[in-house]
Scaffold this motif. Structure first.
Motif, PDB file in Angstrom:
ATOM      1  N   LEU A  38      61.771  22.954  58.283  1.00 50.27           N
ATOM      2  CA  LEU A  38      62.776  21.685  59.102  1.00 50.27           C
ATOM      3  C   LEU A  38      61.965  21.263  60.066  1.00 50.27           C
ATOM      4  N   PHE A  39      62.695  20.100  59.732  1.00 52.37           N
ATOM      5  CA  PHE A  39      61.502  18.984  60.410  1.00 52.37           C
ATOM      6  C   PHE A  39      62.676  18.009  62.063  1.00 52.37           C
ATOM      7  N   VAL A  40      61.694  18.311  62.675  1.00 55.32           N
ATOM      8  CA  VAL A  40      62.650  17.318  63.925  1.00 55.32           C
ATOM      9  C   VAL A  40      62.059  16.604  64.723  1.00 55.32           C
ATOM     10  N   VAL A  41      62.522  16.007  64.516  1.00 60.21           N
ATOM     11  CA  VAL A  41      62.043  14.003  65.835  1.00 60.21           C
ATOM     12  C   VAL A  41      62.693  14.038  67.195  1.00 60.21           C
ATOM     13  N   ASP A  42      61.974  13.735  68.120  1.00 60.80           N
ATOM     14  CA  ASP A  42      62.257  13.746  69.552  1.00 60.80           C
ATOM     15  C   ASP A  42      62.701  12.003  69.000  1.00 60.80           C
ATOM     16  N   VAL A  43      63.549  11.266  69.202  1.00 60.59           N
ATOM     17  CA  VAL A  43      63.531   9.790  69.673  1.00 60.59           C
ATOM     18  C   VAL A  43      64.246   8.857  70.827  1.00 60.59           C
ATOM     19  N   GLY A  88      52.219  24.951  45.414  1.00 58.34           N
ATOM     20  CA  GLY A  88      51.039  25.817  45.551  1.00 58.34           C
ATOM     21  C   GLY A  88      50.674  25.761  46.856  1.00 58.34           C
ATOM     22  N   GLY A  89      50.052  24.524  47.754  1.00 59.46           N
ATOM     23  CA  GLY A  89      49.593  24.328  48.656  1.00 59.46           C
ATOM     24  C   GLY A  89      49.761  24.522  49.892  1.00 59.46           C
ATOM     25  N   LEU A  90      49.054  24.765  50.966  1.00 55.51           N
ATOM     26  CA  LEU A  90      49.725  25.226  52.348  1.00 55.51           C
ATOM     27  C   LEU A  90      49.841  24.251  53.310  1.00 55.51           C
ATOM     28  N   ALA A  91      49.623  22.700  53.023  1.00 56.81           N
ATOM     29  CA  ALA A  91      50.429  21.647  53.770  1.00 56.81           C
ATOM     30  C   ALA A  91      50.593  20.304  53.089  1.00 56.81           C
ATOM     31  N   THR A  92      51.076  19.281  53.560  1.00 46.85           N
ATOM     32  CA  THR A  92      51.422  18.722  53.611  1.00 46.85           C
ATOM     33  C   THR A  92      51.270  17.339  54.523  1.00 46.85           C
ATOM     34  N   GLU A  93      51.645  16.366  54.630  1.00 44.71           N
ATOM     35  CA  GLU A  93      51.163  15.606  55.253  1.00 44.71           C
ATOM     36  C   GLU A  93      53.302  14.768  55.160  1.00 44.71           C
ATOM     37  N   ARG A 113      50.768  12.616  59.982  1.00 45.60           N
ATOM     38  CA  ARG A 113      51.205  14.169  60.809  1.00 45.60           C
ATOM     39  C   ARG A 113      50.955  15.036  59.722  1.00 45.60           C
ATOM     40  N   LYS A 114      49.977  16.332  60.334  1.00 46.82           N
ATOM     41  CA  LYS A 114      49.904  17.447  58.919  1.00 46.82           C
ATOM     42  C   LYS A 114      50.638  18.356  59.592  1.00 46.82           C
ATOM     43  N   VAL A 115      51.296  18.973  57.861  1.00 44.50           N
ATOM     44  CA  VAL A 115      51.682  19.909  58.730  1.00 44.50           C
ATOM     45  C   VAL A 115      51.576  21.465  57.365  1.00 44.50           C
ATOM     46  N   SER A 116      51.600  22.466  57.932  1.00 43.39           N
ATOM     47  CA  SER A 116      51.079  23.647  57.464  1.00 43.39           C
ATOM     48  C   SER A 116      52.111  23.940  57.272  1.00 43.39           C
ATOM     49  N   LEU A 117      52.517  25.310  55.826  1.00 45.10           N
ATOM     50  CA  LEU A 117      53.301  24.833  55.307  1.00 45.10           C
ATOM     51  C   LEU A 117      53.233  26.553  55.493  1.00 45.10           C
ATOM     52  N   PRO A 118      54.751  27.406  54.955  1.00 49.36           N
ATOM     53  CA  PRO A 118      54.175  29.299  55.627  1.00 49.36           C
ATOM     54  C   PRO A 118      53.517  29.518  54.283  1.00 49.36           C
ATOM     55  N   LYS A 119      52.856  30.884  54.946  1.00 54.16           N
ATOM     56  CA  LYS A 119      51.423  30.948  53.820  1.00 54.16           C
ATOM     57  C   LYS A 119      52.279  32.655  53.253  1.00 54.16           C
ATOM     58  N   THR A 120      53.116  33.017  53.412  1.00 55.91           N
ATOM     59  CA  THR A 120      53.916  33.499  52.919  1.00 55.91           C
ATOM     60  C   THR A 120      54.315  33.070  51.511  1.00 55.91           C
ATOM     61  N   THR A 121      54.129  34.004  50.442  1.00 57.84           N
ATOM     62  CA  THR A 121      55.087  33.588  49.646  1.00 57.84           C
ATOM     63  C   THR A 121      56.646  34.391  48.923  1.00 57.84           C
ATOM     64  N   ASP A 125      60.925  31.582  53.649  1.00 58.13           N
ATOM     65  CA  ASP A 125      60.079  31.596  54.959  1.00 58.13           C
ATOM     66  C   ASP A 125      60.774  29.912  55.146  1.00 58.13           C
ATOM     67  N   THR A 126      61.325  29.716  56.479  1.00 58.38           N
ATOM     68  CA  THR A 126      61.717  28.131  56.718  1.00 58.38           C
ATOM     69  C   THR A 126      60.745  27.616  58.186  1.00 58.38           C
ATOM     70  N   ILE A 127      59.400  26.770  57.913  1.00 61.06           N
ATOM     71  CA  ILE A 127      59.135  26.427  59.337  1.00 61.06           C
ATOM     72  C   ILE A 127      59.090  25.785  60.109  1.00 61.06           C
ATOM     73  N   ARG A 128      59.335  25.399  61.596  1.00 60.76           N
ATOM     74  CA  ARG A 128      60.033  24.351  62.688  1.00 60.76           C
ATOM     75  C   ARG A 128      59.130  23.488  62.873  1.00 60.76           C
ATOM     76  N   PHE A 129      59.565  22.038  62.047  1.00 58.82           N
ATOM     77  CA  PHE A 129      57.991  21.334  62.653  1.00 58.82           C
ATOM     78  C   PHE A 129      58.690  20.077  63.805  1.00 58.82           C
ATOM     79  N   ARG A 130      58.484  20.459  65.121  1.00 62.07           N
ATOM     80  CA  ARG A 130      58.928  19.339  65.943  1.00 62.07           C
ATOM     81  C   ARG A 130      57.620  18.720  66.263  1.00 62.07           C
ATOM     82  N   ALA A 131      57.983  17.613  66.411  1.00 67.68           N
ATOM     83  CA  ALA A 131      57.139  16.231  67.275  1.00 67.68           C
ATOM     84  C   ALA A 131      58.533  15.115  68.206  1.00 67.68           C
ATOM     85  N   VAL A 132      57.061  14.794  68.315  1.00 65.92           N
ATOM     86  CA  VAL A 132      58.112  13.218  69.396  1.00 65.92           C
ATOM     87  C   VAL A 132      56.983  12.224  68.699  1.00 65.92           C
ATOM     88  N   TYR A 133      58.468  10.976  68.524  1.00 68.77           N
ATOM     89  CA  TYR A 133      57.927   9.312  67.949  1.00 68.77           C
ATOM     90  C   TYR A 133      56.760   8.950  68.129  1.00 68.77           C
TER      91      TYR A 133
END
Length: 136
Positions: A38-43, A88-93, A113-121, A125-133
């Motif tokens: 779940l990408f959340v960005v503050d603009v 199968g990766g544990l990160a994305t950009e 930006r580097k985003v770590s993905l959930p390690k569980t299989t 499993d949803t992770i929240r990635f929050r950023a300020v633009y």
């Protein structure tokens, strides 16, 4: 009459065998899973926002076009989108895009930006990635 290989011939056979082994090992693929972010960005610091999106390395994201983000109701400048990738990766950009402009495009450090993905299989499993633009 049998002929034996010369030293050069034996080295060639060994090189071919090693190359075939390397190619077969590269063909080994780790198991892939659905991973949701779940990408959340503050603009709120950007004037006159008309469009907000995210671009990235793993499908369904793309570096060629925005995945649109929608305004979070009752928030001051927050936009979000949930993205599920099968990897199968544990990160994305990723990078966020506002009004067609990539963040960090005018700075010396324009890296993604580097985003770590959930390690569980187990899935789900949803992770929240929050950023300020435009801020690291």
């Amino acid at each position: 009459m049998t002929r034996s290989l010369s030293a050069t011939g034996r080295r060639s056979v060994v090189r071919i065998a090693c190359t075939m082994l390397c190619v077969s090992l590269v063909g080994c693929v780790q198991k892939a899973y659905d991973r949701t972010v779940l990408f959340v960005v503050d603009v709120s610091g950007v004037p006159n926002v008309s469009t907000v999106g995210v671009r990235g390395a793993d499908k369904p994201l793309s570096w060629r076009e925005d995945t649109p983000m929608t305004a979070v109701p009752d928030s001051a400048g927050l936009y979000s989108v949930a993205v599920t990738t099968h990897t199968g990766g544990l990160a994305t950009e990723v990078k966020f895009v506002v009004n067609g402009t990539f963040e960090f495009s005018d700075s010396q450090d324009d890296s993604n930006r580097k985003v770590s993905l959930p390690k569980t299989t187990t899935g789900g499993d949803t992770i929240r990635f929050r950023a300020v633009y435009g801020k690291r």
